[in-house]
Design a protein around this motif. Sequence first.
Motif, PDB file in Angstrom:
ATOM      1  N   HIS A  69      42.433  28.604  70.164  1.00 35.61           N
ATOM      2  CA  HIS A  69      43.624  28.048  69.881  1.00 35.61           C
ATOM      3  C   HIS A  69      44.380  27.753  69.980  1.00 35.61           C
ATOM      4  N   ALA A  70      45.371  28.406  71.426  1.00 43.30           N
ATOM      5  CA  ALA A  70      46.399  27.632  72.230  1.00 43.30           C
ATOM      6  C   ALA A  70      45.920  26.007  72.663  1.00 43.30           C
ATOM      7  N   ALA A  71      44.574  25.960  72.773  1.00 47.79           N
ATOM      8  CA  ALA A  71      43.790  24.425  73.154  1.00 47.79           C
ATOM      9  C   ALA A  71      43.965  23.227  71.754  1.00 47.79           C
ATOM     10  N   TYR A  72      43.728  24.498  71.121  1.00 47.94           N
ATOM     11  CA  TYR A  72      44.025  23.151  69.553  1.00 47.94           C
ATOM     12  C   TYR A  72      45.518  23.185  68.619  1.00 47.94           C
ATOM     13  N   HIS A  73      45.661  24.355  68.975  1.00 49.32           N
ATOM     14  CA  HIS A  73      47.033  23.784  68.184  1.00 49.32           C
ATOM     15  C   HIS A  73      48.563  24.291  69.026  1.00 49.32           C
ATOM     16  N   GLY A  74      48.251  24.443  70.566  1.00 50.98           N
ATOM     17  CA  GLY A  74      49.993  25.621  71.035  1.00 50.98           C
ATOM     18  C   GLY A  74      49.723  26.326  71.165  1.00 50.98           C
ATOM     19  N   GLY A  75      50.600  26.801  71.881  1.00 51.63           N
ATOM     20  CA  GLY A  75      50.843  27.883  72.217  1.00 51.63           C
ATOM     21  C   GLY A  75      50.743  28.586  73.162  1.00 51.63           C
ATOM     22  N   ASP A  76      51.282  30.065  74.035  1.00 55.24           N
ATOM     23  CA  ASP A  76      51.284  30.345  74.838  1.00 55.24           C
ATOM     24  C   ASP A  76      49.382  30.968  75.041  1.00 55.24           C
ATOM     25  N   ALA A  77      49.306  31.131  76.613  1.00 57.58           N
ATOM     26  CA  ALA A  77      47.539  31.682  76.939  1.00 57.58           C
ATOM     27  C   ALA A  77      47.515  31.962  77.927  1.00 57.58           C
ATOM     28  N   ASP A  78      46.422  32.893  78.094  1.00 56.40           N
ATOM     29  CA  ASP A  78      46.635  33.254  79.839  1.00 56.40           C
ATOM     30  C   ASP A  78      44.892  32.783  79.721  1.00 56.40           C
ATOM     31  N   PRO A  79      44.377  32.278  80.874  1.00 56.71           N
ATOM     32  CA  PRO A  79      44.733  31.355  82.283  1.00 56.71           C
ATOM     33  C   PRO A  79      45.335  30.100  81.167  1.00 56.71           C
ATOM     34  N   ALA A  80      46.683  29.742  81.523  1.00 59.92           N
ATOM     35  CA  ALA A  80      47.465  28.624  80.959  1.00 59.92           C
ATOM     36  C   ALA A  80      46.402  26.995  81.350  1.00 59.92           C
ATOM     37  N   TRP A  81      46.269  27.303  82.174  1.00 60.70           N
ATOM     38  CA  TRP A  81      45.761  26.084  83.324  1.00 60.70           C
ATOM     39  C   TRP A  81      44.912  25.483  82.692  1.00 60.70           C
ATOM     40  N   LEU A  82      43.659  26.904  82.141  1.00 58.59           N
ATOM     41  CA  LEU A  82      42.807  26.107  81.328  1.00 58.59           C
ATOM     42  C   LEU A  82      43.263  25.498  80.124  1.00 58.59           C
ATOM     43  N   ALA A  83      44.087  26.185  79.265  1.00 59.25           N
ATOM     44  CA  ALA A  83      44.564  25.959  77.595  1.00 59.25           C
ATOM     45  C   ALA A  83      45.193  23.915  77.943  1.00 59.25           C
ATOM     46  N   HIS A  84      45.682  24.266  79.096  1.00 60.28           N
ATOM     47  CA  HIS A  84      46.268  22.725  79.183  1.00 60.28           C
ATOM     48  C   HIS A  84      44.806  22.155  79.358  1.00 60.28           C
ATOM     49  N   GLY A  85      43.901  22.324  80.087  1.00 63.10           N
ATOM     50  CA  GLY A  85      42.653  20.990  80.429  1.00 63.10           C
ATOM     51  C   GLY A  85      42.052  21.175  79.198  1.00 63.10           C
ATOM     52  N   LEU A  86      42.005  22.209  78.767  1.00 63.64           N
ATOM     53  CA  LEU A  86      40.767  22.610  77.521  1.00 63.64           C
ATOM     54  C   LEU A  86      41.346  21.073  76.661  1.00 63.64           C
ATOM     55  N   ALA A  87      42.872  21.857  76.216  1.00 60.58           N
ATOM     56  CA  ALA A  87      43.556  20.947  75.351  1.00 60.58           C
ATOM     57  C   ALA A  87      43.762  19.263  75.286  1.00 60.58           C
ATOM     58  N   ASP A  88      43.279  18.759  76.465  1.00 61.21           N
ATOM     59  CA  ASP A  88      43.290  17.600  77.347  1.00 61.21           C
ATOM     60  C   ASP A  88      42.374  16.631  76.543  1.00 61.21           C
ATOM     61  N   ALA A  89      41.435  17.192  77.330  1.00 62.90           N
ATOM     62  CA  ALA A  89      39.969  16.802  76.951  1.00 62.90           C
ATOM     63  C   ALA A  89      39.488  16.930  75.572  1.00 62.90           C
ATOM     64  N   ILE A  90      39.561  18.328  74.696  1.00 62.33           N
ATOM     65  CA  ILE A  90      39.286  17.557  73.356  1.00 62.33           C
ATOM     66  C   ILE A  90      40.398  17.356  72.803  1.00 62.33           C
ATOM     67  N   GLU A  91      41.751  16.207  73.056  1.00 63.66           N
ATOM     68  CA  GLU A  91      42.368  15.295  72.690  1.00 63.66           C
ATOM     69  C   GLU A  91      41.769  13.826  72.757  1.00 63.66           C
ATOM     70  N   ARG A  92      41.367  13.473  74.027  1.00 64.01           N
ATOM     71  CA  ARG A  92      40.910  12.725  74.118  1.00 64.01           C
ATOM     72  C   ARG A  92      39.148  12.709  73.837  1.00 64.01           C
ATOM     73  N   PHE A  93      38.926  13.180  73.898  1.00 68.08           N
ATOM     74  CA  PHE A  93      37.000  13.363  73.403  1.00 68.08           C
ATOM     75  C   PHE A  93      36.851  13.623  71.780  1.00 68.08           C
ATOM     76  N   ASP A  94      38.093  13.935  71.546  1.00 70.51           N
ATOM     77  CA  ASP A  94      37.995  14.556  70.058  1.00 70.51           C
ATOM     78  C   ASP A  94      36.560  15.527  69.576  1.00 70.51           C
ATOM     79  N   ILE A  95      37.211  16.977  70.569  1.00 72.79           N
ATOM     80  CA  ILE A  95      35.810  17.296  70.193  1.00 72.79           C
ATOM     81  C   ILE A  95      35.726  18.083  69.692  1.00 72.79           C
ATOM     82  N   PRO A  96      35.130  18.302  67.931  1.00 73.08           N
ATOM     83  CA  PRO A  96      34.730  19.780  66.871  1.00 73.08           C
ATOM     84  C   PRO A  96      35.037  20.582  67.414  1.00 73.08           C
ATOM     85  N   ARG A  97      36.010  21.578  67.443  1.00 78.43           N
ATOM     86  CA  ARG A  97      36.857  23.307  67.375  1.00 78.43           C
ATOM     87  C   ARG A  97      34.990  23.799  66.968  1.00 78.43           C
TER      88      ARG A  97
END
Length: 301
Positions: A77-105
């Motif tokens: 959820h954090a990767a798609y919509h923002g917010g806190d997550a643990d581990p934060a590094w994974l949320a940041h990396g996944l969010a960028d990949a999702i945005e770059r390549f338009d990966i459906p949730r």
Amino acid sequence: MQRRIDPLVADAYRECQAFTRKRATNFYIAFSALPQHKRLAIYAAYAYAGTVDDAVDDAGSQEERARALHQAHGLLHAAYHGGDADPAWLAHGLADAIERFDIPREHFEELVAGMEQDLTFTRYETWSELEQYCYRAASVIGLICICIFGYDRSQTQLAISSAVAMGKALQITNIMRDVKEDAERGRIYIALEDLDRHGVSESDILGGVYNEPFRNLMADYAQRAYGFYHEGDQLIPLLNGPRSRACCNGLQGVYRMILDAIVAREYDVFSQRVSPSRAGRVVRLLELWLMGALPNFARIG
């Protein structure tokens, strides 16, 4: 020109890369064929898939594993919509990949649903039920990968169906290789209707009984896996660029090599874990990269 990566995201991708290198040598080596922007995104997607898988496979009570899976779902959820997550590094990396390549949730949601099954299901009555699990556990990862690889959009349906088939082939190979390890956890991933059809009991699997009925059962599953591999081969020519084709061919080829080794050992997966030598895997991977990179890919051997 490639987009510049925010330093925070760059750090996140390094963590995703380290996670992949530590957890999955075969995948890590195969991913190295990709150009950097695709490779980083694959690391993030794999790190998330591995985190979800670890949530249900790691030691702990049912409640602890359910809590870990819920936490991993929150990370999505954090990767798609923002917010806190643990581990934060994974949320940041996944969010960028999702945005770059338009990966459906929905692909990630299916993956989580598959892992939720592992919390409560230790048996599958029918092949149809098991096939749905294979889709959730592996085919959706193939669908995530083709978003990153890129493919011929005029052949979308073929690309999707072939990616789904390839995922099922890999998962059936995993199931066959890991019969002993799964049994030690009290799990049987071979459909009970197939056990019954071949005259193999649950206690035979749990007890590691290696006999002719078991060999016939495994030969049946090998035939299904090879059929899915053959169907999955249609994906590779549709992928964008020789490096994406090389990576995909390497991924499926290494797993097909494991299946070949299981067959060569007459399906004896109880005496020791089937794992081709590292040197053999690397040599074969180089061959597979070259084959996959060809513009007119055709499966050889």
